[in-house]
Design a protein around this motif. Structure first.
Motif, PDB file in Angstrom:
ATOM      1  N   ASP A  99       2.377   3.802  -1.661  1.00 50.45           N
ATOM      2  CA  ASP A  99       2.130   4.178  -3.051  1.00 50.45           C
ATOM      3  C   ASP A  99       3.396   4.401  -3.857  1.00 50.45           C
ATOM      4  N   GLN A 129      -2.507  -4.952  -4.717  1.00 51.12           N
ATOM      5  CA  GLN A 129      -2.324  -3.520  -4.500  1.00 51.12           C
ATOM      6  C   GLN A 129      -0.863  -3.114  -4.718  1.00 51.12           C
ATOM      7  N   ARG A 162       0.812  -1.222   0.000  1.00 50.20           N
ATOM      8  CA  ARG A 162       0.000   0.000   0.000  1.00 50.20           C
ATOM      9  C   ARG A 162       0.841   1.265   0.000  1.00 50.20           C
TER      10      ARG A 162
END
Length: 925
Positions: A117, A140, A115
């Motif tokens: 980014d 993800q 997660r």
């Protein structure tokens, strides 16, 4: 301290509380400090991480964006960190690279790492992470480009969601415990350049669609359980530079399309079940440097188009069914880059080309186990860089060319099992780097040249089963690194060389030479005796044949044979009377001593603290606060039921003190050899100061001039010997697990290292002197330093008294000129290591043979089958990556040359690195 409290609240309380705190404190500092609190830092590498700092940019392993001062890289490779991966790192919102490789981190993979980014590189390789890879992780991973979980303990299947990582360019999941098939979606990752899934338990076939992976450069599926045919579409991956499908169960023919991958530099298809002919299209791979097709079922001749692969450096075609003559295109000098060529274990026939030496860069050449005939070409002397030459197990004849001496870099020469004749060339002494020389099972004649003694690096020599004759050069004793020297079944004669390796050469290595003499062949060598004195009973004059001692003066001595016999008989009678008298006195003395000991130990009399003692009183000293009243256990010394065992120094009994404290009592049977009371007490008190978890503690002693007792800690689990060789009822083999065996080896090593640190030599390392604590399973070294209680003895007496178990004694015991040091213990420890791993005694007597464990393991190692030496009781429940290096370490410890053996402190470090290779141990060779 306040900031630490805030950190606790930040990551422990609800998100409602954490949100306002994150506004006032630096997220990067908070996250890293929390990460630090979750790990152990034994090397202090994170000492610069201070929770009071406002920025983490100057901390070790941290790199920040110079504009925003936010952490963008965290590289803690090789910091020796342990513990778990907590949530702290999730606060590093700008992190683009996270590398925690080569540590000891444990726990599972946190799916939330994906997660982050901005995270592009994630490397958690060479740790102890376990469990499965969460399916959510790949759901993800939008920005992730490089991912490595290599060399961990991950299990389960590779998630099918892997195909949802479109930007992934490098994926390394090697050396884990992953299973199941490759996910079908893997072929949809068009950006993938490196795919390494080697050393797992993956199954099934390569999924279709691999041709869509146009950017793939490296494909490694080595060491799995995959099967089926290799899809022809692999030829569409034109950018591939390395394909490694070795050690699987792939079958069928090698696809022709493989030759379309023109950029390919490495192709390894070894140890599979490929069959049929080798496609000639392989000759199109002009950039190919490494080609390994060994261990398959390929047949037919090698295609001539392979001559186009002029960049080849390594070519291995071994263990197939290739036929025909040796391909002459290999030996025409076109392959100047070729360094290693292995054509062994095929069905090649014909002669070795005479121009073989044109391969000037050759370092490893193996043509063994074929049907080659003719002579060994003289051009082998042109191999200036060759390290290993193996022409064994063929039908070669003629003599060994003297030109072989030109191969100055040669370390291994294997010519055994041929039909070679003639002499061993004297010029071989120019191969100064030679360590292995195998010429057995030929028809060689003549002497062993004395020039061989100049090969100072020789370790392994096998000249057995030839027709060699003459005497062994005495200079061979100067070869300091010899491990084996087999000359059995020849026509050699005379005395074996004296000194060095030859003092302990195995009898099996000299068998079959009827005219050899020396201790190893149990045959005395004829000596030069003085002219005998001959007394003529019929002579009446002054003249006798021979000469008499000048001590007899000028008196005539004329003795008849009957007179000599009478004198001899009288002398024997006198000697017998004296011996009986001495024995009677000795029995009375020992009886009195036993009575005094039993009386003393029963508590009826106080022990004298004075140096002077007599046969009816003794001195008892305890090193601890234990009550010295032995009244409840005095009978043990005379009760066979309480006897635990007997050794070179005496019998050991178990008894109980008044406070129910069990002890072991050794009754020394070397009273006539023991030092004076002062020396005895000084040495025992020094031994009594030794305290270590892996050493049996000496708790006290008892002294009289005729009886000495050592009182020591009682270890309830019995000896290692019993655990290894006397399994419980119903078990045919020892049930000791590999983990327990390793811990016993490591614990014993630590105990010996501690003794050596205190300048104490054990002298008597063997499995019966390693006791196992039944509660903890820890080994405890017993019977240490007892040789210090004796006066200076001839080492032959010492060896017969102490080294009662065959196989453990270091060779320097047989050499008067070599100093006895701690390296004797290292030798015995090496034998013990092999005994523990193999589950066999150091020396085992068969019906018509004697098997020496060290020789068996060393021979198996030379033949590449050392795994066969591991105890069958372990079955497959042991890690070869630990067991094999441990056996190699055992062999190193049993080097014939003391200086070649490591110190016990070094042994401990090596063992710890074998158990934890992530701490930096290179492969043990």
């Amino acid at each position: 301290m306040m900031r630490l409290f805030i950190l606790f609240c930040f990551f422990s309380l609800s998100p409602l509380l954490a949100e306002p705190l994150s506004m006032s404190l630096n997220d990067d500092v908070l996250g890293l400090i929390v990460f630090k609190s979750d790990v152990q830092d034994p090397m202090g590498k994170l000492a610069s991480w201070n929770e009071d700092d406002d920025s983490a940019c100057r901390w070790a392993g941290v790199k920040c964006n110079p504009t925003s001062n936010q952490v963008v890289e965290l590289n803690l490779d090789g910091f020796s960190l342990s513990g778990r991966l907590g949530r702290g790192l999730l606060q590093l919102k700008s992190l683009s690279k996270l590398s925690l490789a080569q540590n000891n981190l444990t726990g599972s993979i946190n799916a939330n790492f994906a997660r982050l980014d901005n995270l592009m590189i994630l490397d958690l390789s060479e740790n102890g992470l376990s469990g499965s890879i969460p399916d959510e992780f790949f759901q993800q991973c939008g920005s992730l480009k490089s991912l490595s979980f290599a060399s961990n303990k991950l299990s389960g299947e590779i998630p099918k969601s892997l195909g949802l990582c479109p930007s992934l360019a490098s994926l390394n999941l090697s050396s884990n415990q992953l299973s199941g098939p490759l996910p079908e979606g893997i072929s949809s990752i068009s950006a993938l350049r490196v795919l390494d899934l080697s050393r797992n338990g993956l199954e099934d076939k390569i999924p279709e669609g691999i041709e869509s992976m146009k950017n793939l450069r490296v494909l490694s599926l080595k060491g799995n359980q995959m099967s089926g045919a290799v899809p022809g579409g692999i030829g569409s991956c034109l950018l591939l530079r390395s394909i490694d499908l070795s050690e699987n169960s792939f079958s069928g023919e090698i696809p022709e399309s493989m030759g379309e991958v023109r950029a390919l530099e490495t192709l390894d298809l070894s140890a599979n079940a490929f069959s049929g002919k080798l496609p000639s299209s392989i000759g199109n791979l002009v950039s190919l440097k490494v080609l390994n097709l060994s261990g398959n079922s390929l047949s037919g001749p090698l295609p001539g188009l392979l001559s186009n692969c002029k960049s080849l450096q390594v070519a291995d075609f071994s263990r197939n069914s290739f036929t025909g003559g040796l391909p002459d295109w290999i030996f025409k000098g076109k392959f100047q880059e070729l360094q290693a060529l292995d054509l062994s274990s095929n069905f090649f026939s014909g002669q070795i080309p005479t121009n073989i030496g044109d391969l000037s860069g050759m370092q490893f050449l193996n043509l063994s186990n074929n049907s080659l005939v003719g002579s060994v070409p003289e051009s082998v002397g042109l191999f200036k860089e060759i390290v290993a030459l193996d022409l064994s197990d063929n039908k070669l004849n003629g003599s060994i060319p003297s030109e072989v001496g030109g191969a100055g870099s040669l370390k291994e020469l294997r010519l055994q099992n041929n039909e070679l004749a003639g002499n061993i060339p004297v010029s071989m002494d120019k191969c100064s780097s030679l360590t292995t020389l195998l010429l057995s099972h030929n028809y060689l004649t003549g002497p062993i040249p004395s020039s061989m003694s100049r090969l100072g690096n020789l370790q392994i020599v096998d000249l057995s089963y030839n027709n060699l004759s003459g005497a062994l050069p005495k200079q061979l004793a100067n070869l300091a690194h010899l491990l084996t020297f087999n000359i059995s079944h020849n026509q050699l004669q005379g005395q074996l060389p004296l000194g060095g390796f030859f003092n302990t050469i195995a009898p099996a290595s000299v068998d079959g030479n009827p005219s050899l003499c020396g201790a190893s062949v149990n045959r005395s060598c004829p000596g030069v005796l003085p002219k005998p004195i001959v007394l003529n009973p019929n002579s009446t004059g002054d003249t006798v044949s021979g000469s008499l001692s000048p001590l007899l003066g000028h008196k005539k001595i004329i003795l008849s044979i009957s007179a000599l016999i009478a004198i001899g008989a009288a002398a024997m009678i006198v000697i017998g009377i004296i011996a009986i008298t001495v024995l009677n006195l000795r029995v009375q003395y020992i009886s009195a001593s036993r009575s005094a000991a039993a009386h003393a130990l029963s508590g009826d009399e106080y022990f004298s603290e004075s140096p002077g003692t007599d046969a009816n009183s003794g001195k008892l000293v305890m090193f601890s606060s234990v009550d010295p009243d032995f009244s409840t256990g005095a009978h043990a010394l005379l009760n066979k039921d309480c006897e635990l065992g007997r050794g070179g120094f005496g019998a050991v009994y178990r008894t109980i003190l008044q406070d129910d404290h069990p002890v072991a009592i050794k009754k020394l049977t070397v009273s006539s050899l023991v030092k004076s009371q002062d020396d005895f007490e000084r040495e025992v008190k020094k031994l009594g100061k030794v305290r270590h978890p892996n050493i049996v503690s000496i708790e006290g002693y008892y002294w009289t001039p005729s009886l000495q007792l050592l009182i020591s800690e009682f270890v309830s689990g019995g000896s290692l010997y019993k655990h290894l060789h006397e399994p419980s009822a119903g078990d045919s083999k020892s049930s000791i697990s590999w983990n327990d065996r390793f811990n016993i080896i490591l614990g014993t090593a630590k105990g010996l290292a501690h003794l050596h640190q205190m300048n104490i030599i054990h002298y008597n390392i063997k499995s019966s002197n390693v006791l196992i604590d039944s509660s903890s399973g820890e080994p405890k070294v017993a019977d240490f330093g007892l040789a210090r209680l004796l006066p200076m003895l001839d080492r032959y007496v010492l060896s017969s008294k102490i080294q009662s178990a065959l196989g453990y004694m270091a060779p320097e015991f047989a050499c008067r000129t070599v100093k006895i040091t701690e390296k004797c213990d290292v030798y015995g420890f090496g034998v013990l290591v092999l005994e523990i791993v193999a589950g066999k005694r150091p020396v085992e007597y068969m019906e018509d043979d004697v098997v020496v464990l060290c020789e068996t393991v060393r021979g198996a190692l030379e033949d590449g089958r050392v795994e066969e030496c591991v105890d069958g009781g372990l079955k497959c429940s042991y890690p070869p990556e630990e067991a094999i290096p441990v056996m190699k370490l055992g062999l190193i410890c049993t080097s014939q040359v003391p200086s070649n053996r490591p110190d016990m402190a070094e042994v401990v470090k090596i063992l710890e690195l074998i158990r934890c290779p992530s701490e930096g141990m290179d492969e043990l060779v």
